[in-house]
Design a protein around this motif. Structure first.
Motif, short mmCIF file in Angstrom:
data_model
loop_
_atom_site.label_atom_id
_atom_site.label_comp_id
_atom_site.label_asym_id
_atom_site.label_seq_id
_atom_site.Cartn_x
_atom_site.Cartn_y
_atom_site.Cartn_z
N TRP A 1 19.88 29.96 86.19
CA TRP A 1 18.48 29.62 86.47
C TRP A 1 18.35 28.85 87.77
O TRP A 1 17.26 28.79 88.35
CB TRP A 1 17.88 28.85 85.31
N ALA A 2 19.45 28.25 88.22
CA ALA A 2 19.47 27.54 89.50
C ALA A 2 20.05 28.41 90.62
O ALA A 2 20.30 27.93 91.71
CB ALA A 2 20.27 26.25 89.37
N LYS B 1 26.29 29.18 95.34
CA LYS B 1 24.83 29.14 95.36
C LYS B 1 24.37 29.38 96.79
O LYS B 1 24.92 28.80 97.73
CB LYS B 1 24.34 27.78 94.87
N ARG C 1 19.92 36.41 92.53
CA ARG C 1 19.45 35.12 92.01
C ARG C 1 18.71 34.31 93.08
O ARG C 1 17.79 33.57 92.76
CB ARG C 1 20.61 34.33 91.42
N THR D 1 22.03 28.38 99.13
CA THR D 1 21.01 27.42 99.54
C THR D 1 20.35 27.92 100.82
O THR D 1 20.88 28.81 101.50
CB THR D 1 21.64 26.04 99.79
N GLU E 1 23.01 29.91 90.54
CA GLU E 1 24.45 29.72 90.64
C GLU E 1 25.24 30.86 90.02
O GLU E 1 24.79 31.46 89.05
CB GLU E 1 24.86 28.40 89.98
N SER F 1 28.43 27.67 85.76
CA SER F 1 27.27 27.82 86.62
C SER F 1 25.97 27.92 85.82
O SER F 1 25.97 28.25 84.64
CB SER F 1 27.42 29.06 87.49
N ASN F 2 24.87 27.63 86.51
CA ASN F 2 23.54 27.70 85.93
C ASN F 2 22.79 28.85 86.60
O ASN F 2 22.32 28.70 87.72
CB ASN F 2 22.81 26.38 86.13
#
Length: 105
Positions: free
Chosen positions: A5-6, A21, A98, A23, A8, A2-3
């Motif tokens: 910063w996004a 995530k 996040r 969304t 995730e 996972s990222n």
């Protein structure tokens, strides 16, 4: 992998790694299904440690759906989440943090 910063977060369900995530669509779907209060009420419950297993499950489902998995809460009732309920709660809290964290700059 996972990222962060996004927004995730990794979650292992039944031995398979998923990227979760929150969304906007997943959040809206989850908020429509919340039985108690708004999204901000949910955040407050997590910040105060007064969240329920239903809150954790709703966030995990929303995160998995936001990450592309076609799952429902019923799909997770008998699933093996690596790390158990504590890990699931940690992932749910990370997803919230996040999703709503202000970018550092």
């Amino acid at each position: 992998m996972s990222n962060p910063w996004a927004g995730e977060v990794d979650l292992v369900v039944d031995g398979q790694r998923h990227i979760c995530k929150l969304t906007l669509g997943a959040l809206a779907e989850m908020e429509a299904g919340l039985e108690t209060g708004s999204m901000m009420d949910l955040v407050t419950r997590f910040e105060s440690g007064a969240f329920s297993s239903r809150d954790v499950l709703a966030l995990i489902v929303a995160g998995l759906r936001g990450g592309g998995a076609q799952v429902t809460a019923a799909d997770l009732f008998n699933a093996d989440i690596a790390g158990g309920p504590v890990a699931a709660a940690r992932v749910a809290a990370e997803l919230l943090a996040r999703a709503f964290a202000m970018p550092e700059g």
